[in-house]
Design an enzyme around this catalytic site. Structure first.
Site, mmCIF file in Angstrom:
data_model
loop_
_atom_site.group_PDB
_atom_site.id
_atom_site.type_symbol
_atom_site.label_atom_id
_atom_site.label_comp_id
_atom_site.label_asym_id
_atom_site.label_seq_id
_atom_site.Cartn_x
_atom_site.Cartn_y
_atom_site.Cartn_z
ATOM 1 N NE ARG A 117 -3.744 2.430 3.015
ATOM 2 C CZ ARG A 117 -3.341 3.381 2.728
ATOM 3 N NH1 ARG A 117 -1.982 3.151 4.056
ATOM 4 N NH2 ARG A 117 -4.556 4.522 3.400
ATOM 5 C CE LYS A 144 -9.067 5.262 4.436
ATOM 6 N NZ LYS A 144 -8.375 4.542 3.321
ATOM 7 C CB SER A 193 -12.709 -1.942 2.122
ATOM 8 O OG SER A 193 -10.952 -1.891 2.792
HETATM 9 N N1 TZP Z 1 -8.107 1.587 5.780
HETATM 10 C C1 TZP Z 1 -8.954 1.307 7.448
HETATM 11 S S1 TZP Z 1 -8.244 2.071 8.846
HETATM 12 C C2 TZP Z 1 -6.916 1.842 7.812
HETATM 13 C C3 TZP Z 1 -6.984 1.111 6.115
HETATM 14 C C4 TZP Z 1 -5.191 1.282 5.582
HETATM 15 C C5 TZP Z 1 -5.642 1.283 9.007
HETATM 16 C C6 TZP Z 1 -4.747 0.333 9.528
HETATM 17 O O1 TZP Z 1 -4.010 0.582 10.061
HETATM 18 P P1 TZP Z 1 -3.432 0.455 11.767
HETATM 19 O O2 TZP Z 1 -2.753 0.975 12.105
HETATM 20 O O3 TZP Z 1 -3.371 -0.635 12.161
HETATM 21 O O4 TZP Z 1 -4.343 1.157 12.339
#
Ligand code: TZP
Ligand code: MG
Length: 210
Positions: A43, A136, A115
């Site tokens: 990503r 994010k 998602s």
């Molecule tokens: N999509 C929804 S939350 C997220 C993504 C890519 C980030 C999740 O990161 P973390 O650090 O595990 O909370």
């Protein structure tokens, strides 16, 4: 697809390791493949990797490392890149790409993850954010465990599911009990001093709750 591949799903790009150089970052991801994760998602949102030839070359090297470690290799959003390297899977957010187009553009053996919504032709669902996350920037409101349970109850086609967003070791047992097939994490592993130890903890906490 095999649901077990979702159990310990690491998601990251160079933006998640802001203190590392690109070559240190690459070495970090290669090492991560050996920790016991089951899947990795490329990503890449980092400013240092906007050049498509550089991205392609890096993705190929990480794909080889994943293959050697028996880790499924997913690409976030970039269908062209996933096709170019023959990735195991492609993952998109509902606002990123039209999912039916992605399904039509990819070969049947390529795993297609989305998602949130439940759509025919998909192989698994990413559900989240479950908890608050700082990883994010444009993350939606967290679902919480109750919201997650509602989403899973509506998964009438029984697609494999992976939860994401703010997931820590403390919340893993409760998440395992919801019936999720696995968890996708960024910071739990990207910020771990000893990722192998954390992945071992993830494996054992998940196994105890199942
Ligand atoms: N999509 C929804 S939350 C997220 C993504 C890519 C980030 C999740 O990161 P973390 O650090 O595990 O909370
Ligand atoms: Mg996306």
């Amino acid at each position: 697809m095999n649901k077990d591949d979702l159990q310990r799903y690491f998601v990251a790009g160079s933006q998640d390791f802001p203190t590392l150089t690109l070559s240190e970052y690459e070495a970090k991801i290669v090492a991560m493949m050996q920790t016991g994760i089951t899947a990795y998602q490329f990503r890449e949102k980092g400013a240092g990797l906007t050049d498509s030839a550089t991205r392609l070359a890096l993705a190929r090297r990480l794909q080889a490392a994943a293959k050697a470690a028996d880790v499924r290799f997913f690409i976030d959003d970039d269908v062209d890149l996933a096709l170019a390297i023959g990735a195991d899977g492609i993952h998109v957010g509902q606002d990123d790409r039209d999912i039916q187009t992605v399904i039509a553009e990819t070969p049947p053996e390529m795993i297609v993850g989305l998602s949130v919504r439940n759509v025919a032709g998909l192989d698994y669902l990413g559900v989240g954010p479950i908890f608050a996350t700082t990883t994010k920037a444009d993350a939606a409101e967290p679902l919480g465990l109750a919201g997650l349970t509602t989403v899973l109850a509506h998964n009438e086609h029984h697609l494999p599911t992976v939860g994401i967003g703010g997931i820590s070791l403390a919340t893993l047992p409760a998440l395992a009990r919801t019936g999720l097939d696995g968890v996708a994490v960024v910071s739990l592993l990207s910020q771990a001093p000893d990722a192998t130890m954390i992945v071992q903890e993830m494996t054992s906490l998940w196994g105890m709750a199942e």
